[in-house]
Design a protein around this motif. Structure first.
Motif, PDB file in Angstrom:
ATOM      1  N   UNK A 166       0.577  -1.149  -0.008  1.00 13.69           N
ATOM      2  CA  UNK A 166      -0.172  -0.013  -0.041  1.00 13.69           C
ATOM      3  C   UNK A 166       0.927   1.116  -0.057  1.00 13.69           C
ATOM      4  N   UNK A 167       1.933   1.295   0.792  1.00 15.44           N
ATOM      5  CA  UNK A 167       2.889   2.488   1.129  1.00 15.44           C
ATOM      6  C   UNK A 167       3.310   2.865  -0.461  1.00 15.44           C
ATOM      7  N   UNK A 168       3.630   1.597  -1.323  1.00 16.21           N
ATOM      8  CA  UNK A 168       4.295   1.806  -2.531  1.00 16.21           C
ATOM      9  C   UNK A 168       3.269   2.365  -3.352  1.00 16.21           C
ATOM     10  N   UNK A 169       1.922   1.810  -3.399  1.00 20.48           N
ATOM     11  CA  UNK A 169       0.836   2.311  -4.232  1.00 20.48           C
ATOM     12  C   UNK A 169       0.767   3.848  -3.997  1.00 20.48           C
ATOM     13  N   UNK A 170       0.634   4.320  -2.978  1.00 19.70           N
ATOM     14  CA  UNK A 170       0.404   5.651  -2.725  1.00 19.70           C
ATOM     15  C   UNK A 170       1.577   6.552  -2.625  1.00 19.70           C
ATOM     16  N   UNK A 171       2.619   6.076  -2.975  1.00 22.83           N
ATOM     17  CA  UNK A 171       4.065   6.703  -3.366  1.00 22.83           C
ATOM     18  C   UNK A 171       4.551   7.419  -1.970  1.00 22.83           C
ATOM     19  N   UNK A 172       4.601   6.648  -0.934  1.00 21.27           N
ATOM     20  CA  UNK A 172       5.149   6.951   0.280  1.00 21.27           C
ATOM     21  C   UNK A 172       6.594   7.077   0.217  1.00 21.27           C
ATOM     22  N   UNK A 173       7.390   8.271   0.485  1.00 19.77           N
ATOM     23  CA  UNK A 173       8.716   8.410   0.633  1.00 19.77           C
ATOM     24  C   UNK A 173       9.203   8.327   2.123  1.00 19.77           C
ATOM     25  N   UNK A 174       9.956   7.692   2.296  1.00 15.07           N
ATOM     26  CA  UNK A 174      10.565   7.302   3.660  1.00 15.07           C
ATOM     27  C   UNK A 174      12.021   7.924   3.702  1.00 15.07           C
ATOM     28  N   UNK A 175      12.565   8.021   4.808  1.00 14.27           N
ATOM     29  CA  UNK A 175      13.856   8.830   5.097  1.00 14.27           C
ATOM     30  C   UNK A 175      14.959   7.780   4.401  1.00 14.27           C
ATOM     31  N   UNK A 176      14.497   6.616   3.958  1.00 12.71           N
ATOM     32  CA  UNK A 176      15.368   5.600   3.247  1.00 12.71           C
ATOM     33  C   UNK A 176      15.295   5.894   1.797  1.00 12.71           C
ATOM     34  N   UNK A 177      14.208   6.337   1.360  1.00 12.48           N
ATOM     35  CA  UNK A 177      13.887   6.393  -0.127  1.00 12.48           C
ATOM     36  C   UNK A 177      12.416   5.913  -0.277  1.00 12.48           C
ATOM     37  N   UNK A 178      12.006   5.970  -1.887  1.00 11.97           N
ATOM     38  CA  UNK A 178      10.647   5.497  -1.650  1.00 11.97           C
ATOM     39  C   UNK A 178      10.238   3.890  -1.304  1.00 11.97           C
ATOM     40  N   UNK A 206       9.766  -1.442  11.750  1.00 10.08           N
ATOM     41  CA  UNK A 206      10.043  -0.246  10.567  1.00 10.08           C
ATOM     42  C   UNK A 206      11.481   0.205  10.344  1.00 10.08           C
ATOM     43  N   UNK A 207      12.191  -0.023  11.356  1.00 10.49           N
ATOM     44  CA  UNK A 207      13.616   0.326  11.024  1.00 10.49           C
ATOM     45  C   UNK A 207      14.408  -0.519  10.338  1.00 10.49           C
ATOM     46  N   UNK A 208      14.120  -1.933  10.288  1.00 13.36           N
ATOM     47  CA  UNK A 208      14.558  -3.263   9.286  1.00 13.36           C
ATOM     48  C   UNK A 208      14.069  -2.954   8.083  1.00 13.36           C
ATOM     49  N   UNK A 209      12.675  -2.470   7.975  1.00 12.60           N
ATOM     50  CA  UNK A 209      12.515  -2.186   6.872  1.00 12.60           C
ATOM     51  C   UNK A 209      13.166  -1.002   6.074  1.00 12.60           C
ATOM     52  N   UNK A 210      13.376   0.110   6.808  1.00 11.34           N
ATOM     53  CA  UNK A 210      13.944   1.142   6.127  1.00 11.34           C
ATOM     54  C   UNK A 210      15.380   1.009   5.657  1.00 11.34           C
ATOM     55  N   UNK A 211      16.147  -0.160   6.482  1.00  7.22           N
ATOM     56  CA  UNK A 211      17.358  -0.603   6.065  1.00  7.22           C
ATOM     57  C   UNK A 211      17.192  -1.453   4.847  1.00  7.22           C
ATOM     58  N   UNK A 212      16.227  -2.127   4.554  1.00  4.29           N
ATOM     59  CA  UNK A 212      15.769  -2.742   3.572  1.00  4.29           C
ATOM     60  C   UNK A 212      15.602  -2.167   2.194  1.00  4.29           C
ATOM     61  N   UNK A 213      14.805  -0.915   2.385  1.00  9.80           N
ATOM     62  CA  UNK A 213      14.475   0.152   1.444  1.00  9.80           C
ATOM     63  C   UNK A 213      15.660   0.770   1.092  1.00  9.80           C
ATOM     64  N   UNK A 214      16.455   1.060   1.851  1.00 10.40           N
ATOM     65  CA  UNK A 214      17.865   1.868   1.665  1.00 10.40           C
ATOM     66  C   UNK A 214      18.777   0.703   0.848  1.00 10.40           C
ATOM     67  N   UNK A 215      18.940  -0.346   1.115  1.00 10.34           N
ATOM     68  CA  UNK A 215      19.777  -1.297   0.417  1.00 10.34           C
ATOM     69  C   UNK A 215      19.126  -1.381  -1.082  1.00 10.34           C
ATOM     70  N   UNK A 216      17.806  -1.472  -1.213  1.00 15.39           N
ATOM     71  CA  UNK A 216      17.137  -1.488  -2.606  1.00 15.39           C
ATOM     72  C   UNK A 216      17.545  -0.274  -3.388  1.00 15.39           C
ATOM     73  N   UNK A 217      17.626   0.722  -2.803  1.00 16.04           N
ATOM     74  CA  UNK A 217      17.811   2.260  -3.590  1.00 16.04           C
ATOM     75  C   UNK A 217      19.471   2.045  -3.766  1.00 16.04           C
ATOM     76  N   UNK A 218      20.132   1.721  -2.850  1.00 19.87           N
ATOM     77  CA  UNK A 218      21.616   1.681  -3.229  1.00 19.87           C
ATOM     78  C   UNK A 218      22.087   0.771  -4.089  1.00 19.87           C
ATOM     79  N   UNK A 219      21.426  -0.347  -4.460  1.00 21.81           N
ATOM     80  CA  UNK A 219      21.768  -1.123  -5.598  1.00 21.81           C
ATOM     81  C   UNK A 219      21.227  -0.703  -6.805  1.00 21.81           C
TER      82      UNK A 219
END
Length: 256
Positions: A166-178, A206-219
């Protein structure tokens, strides 16, 4: 970025796969077949004024039987949703899409989003509606999410993978990236590649999810692609490994 993740670069197979494919065709056109009768009957019995729709093979919108829903349909203004509350309608469309996806680990389960602790006489969907509306309007997570043990907002009946969709669908931006989709198969591939994390997505804070999002964006940045492409490679890579092991084949999977 976690110190360990800084040196955790994408495998060459991931880079080659992402660069050889189009985001629009690979991600946005990713379609699944949804049983509209099952979902709409459950929505009606649960008291929701929501009806999901899809498309037939000719592209015509239908509201019964088996229908195709593409990932690009997971939007707030989707024409595949008829609902008295846009956020709830989109949430259920995301749930239908996830559960129908052959390569993702999402069982068909109807989310019970009622607030069991709501005062008598109050709309039991108020809590979930409030969170969904906030995320859609502000493109961010509510600050109150920081007050829970996991960091996630209180969303009755909604697991972490569905909320991430859902967060992806509504284009939420986190501190780690979209925000990005979170699938067990994707995380399992990361663990197999050497990511030192607990592999259970259901237990992701949420902290682990943000780390995961940050990794995807880095790659994605290193490959010069979109993080959605990286996430899709991770999911498909795990599926290819399972198929290879099941078939007892030593041939290189088609993904690589």
């Amino acid at each position: 970025m976690h110190p360990y993740d800084q040196g955790f670069e994408p495998p060459q197979a991931c880079s080659e796969w992402c660069r050889a494919r189009s985001f629009d065709l690979q991600v946005l056109d990713e379609g699944v077949t949804v049983d509209l009768k099952w979902w709409n009957s459950h929505l009606e019995r649960a008291g929701h004024e929501i009806r999901l729709r899809g498309r037939n093979l000719d592209g015509r919108i239908i509201d019964d039987g088996d229908a195709i829903v593409q990932r690009n349909d997971l939007r707030s203004d989707s024409e595949l949703i008829e609902a008295d509350h846009a956020g709830l309608g989109l949430l259920f469309l995301c749930a239908a899409w996830r559960s129908a996806h052959a390569r993702r680990r999402g069982a068909r389960r109807f989310p019970d989003v009622r607030d069991a602790h709501a005062p008598k006489g109050r709309d039991r969907f108020t809590k979930i509606k409030g969170v969904l509306d906030y995320c859609a309007k502000t493109k961010s997570l509510p600050d109150t999410a920081r007050q829970t043990w996991s960091g996630w907002p209180d969303t009755p009946g909604v697991g972490v993978p569905l909320l991430a969709t859902y967060l992806w669908a509504v284009e939420v931006r986190t501190e780690a990236g979209p925000a990005q989709l979170l699938d067990q198969h994707a995380v399992s591939t990361l663990v197999h590649e050497g990511w030192l994390e607990d592999p259970s997505v259901a237990d992701f804070t949420l902290r682990r999810y943000l780390r995961y999002v940050e990794l995807l964006n880095m790659w994605a940045s290193l490959i010069a692609t979109r993080p959605e492409m990286v996430e899709m490679w991770l999911v498909d890579r795990w599926h290819a490994r399972i198929c290879e092991a099941r078939d007892g084949s030593h041939a290189t999977p088609r993904l690589f």
